[in-house]
Enzyme design. Structure first.
Site, short mmCIF file in Angstrom:
data_model
loop_
_atom_site.label_atom_id
_atom_site.label_comp_id
_atom_site.label_asym_id
_atom_site.label_seq_id
_atom_site.Cartn_x
_atom_site.Cartn_y
_atom_site.Cartn_z
N ASP A 103 -6.67 1.29 1.18
CA ASP A 103 -6.72 1.35 2.49
C ASP A 103 -8.36 0.82 2.93
O ASP A 103 -9.15 0.49 2.12
CB ASP A 103 -6.46 2.79 2.99
N LYS B 115 0.95 -1.28 -0.15
CA LYS B 115 0.01 0.07 0.15
C LYS B 115 0.86 1.15 -0.02
O LYS B 115 0.69 2.27 -0.79
CB LYS B 115 -0.91 0.32 1.14
#
Length: 214
Positions: free
Chosen positions: A142, A124
């Protein structure tokens, strides 16, 4: 989990997102690729606002890997001790700074694999840096994107990797660069976790969520 929305619906959803916010920006403050890496790494289990408050003064004196090494771990901790897990994060930031100086000439690498090899940098974080700094259409999934993707049917998936693939596979190419920012902002301010603000939602007529709060 909602069903995957068809192409035509996704085209209209992202057209509306783009019309409302043509150039969405990430909310983490940074001055270069290195400070972006640090900010994103610090933001795990913390708010962007909290990270920004801690890094404003930090980045004035440590905006390169070498300057971070010169500051030292204890000096770094003094700046970031208001952030959750600050001691482990400080260790990772210092290790990353050393690797960048020793192996990359003090520059942040621009491949996902190289970024993910840095301590505390997961997929991420790597995707955020690739997208925000280099403009690569990487999707940093997220909790907000995971929620919106599954609720609305924009990008359903059982885990973050599946949602990332669903965005890449289904969102029209012209919207890929900003897709994750539009979805984050939508999840942060409209499609919130407990009481989504469906009455104010610009895509409520296209969304698959069955429990709309109208």
């Amino acid at each position: 989990m909602a069903k995957q929305l068809p192409y035509q619906t996704l085209q209209e959803i992202f057209h509306r997102f783009q019309s409302a916010e043509p150039e969405p920006k990430g909310e983490l403050e940074h001055v270069n690729a290195y400070t972006l890496v640090v900010a994103v790494a610090l933001s795990a289990q913390a708010t962007d606002a909290g990270v920004n408050k801690a890094t404003r003064d930090l980045f004035k004196i440590a905006d390169t890997p070498q300057k971070m090494l010169d500051l030292g771990e204890e000096g770094l901790i003094e700046h970031i001790k208001t952030i959750g897990l600050y001691r482990q994060k400080a260790k990772n930031v210092m290790k990353t700074a050393r690797i960048l100086v020793d192996d990359y000439g003090g520059e942040v690498p621009s491949s996902r694999a190289a970024l993910q090899s840095l301590p505390g940098v997961g997929r991420k974080t790597a995707n955020v840096v690739l997208n925000m700094w280099w403009g690569h259409p990487a999707q940093a999934v997220d909790t907000h994107i995971f929620r919106v993707g599954n609720r609305a049917g924009i990008a359903p998936g059982k885990d973050v990797d599946a949602v990332e693939r669903a965005i890449e596979d289904n969102v029209p190419a012209e919207y890929q660069r900003h897709a994750h920012h539009w979805l984050i902002l939508h999840g942060r301010y409209t499609c919130v976790a407990r009481k989504p603000k469906c009455a104010a939602c610009i895509i409520r007529d296209l969304c698959e969520f069955e429990e709309k709060t109208l």
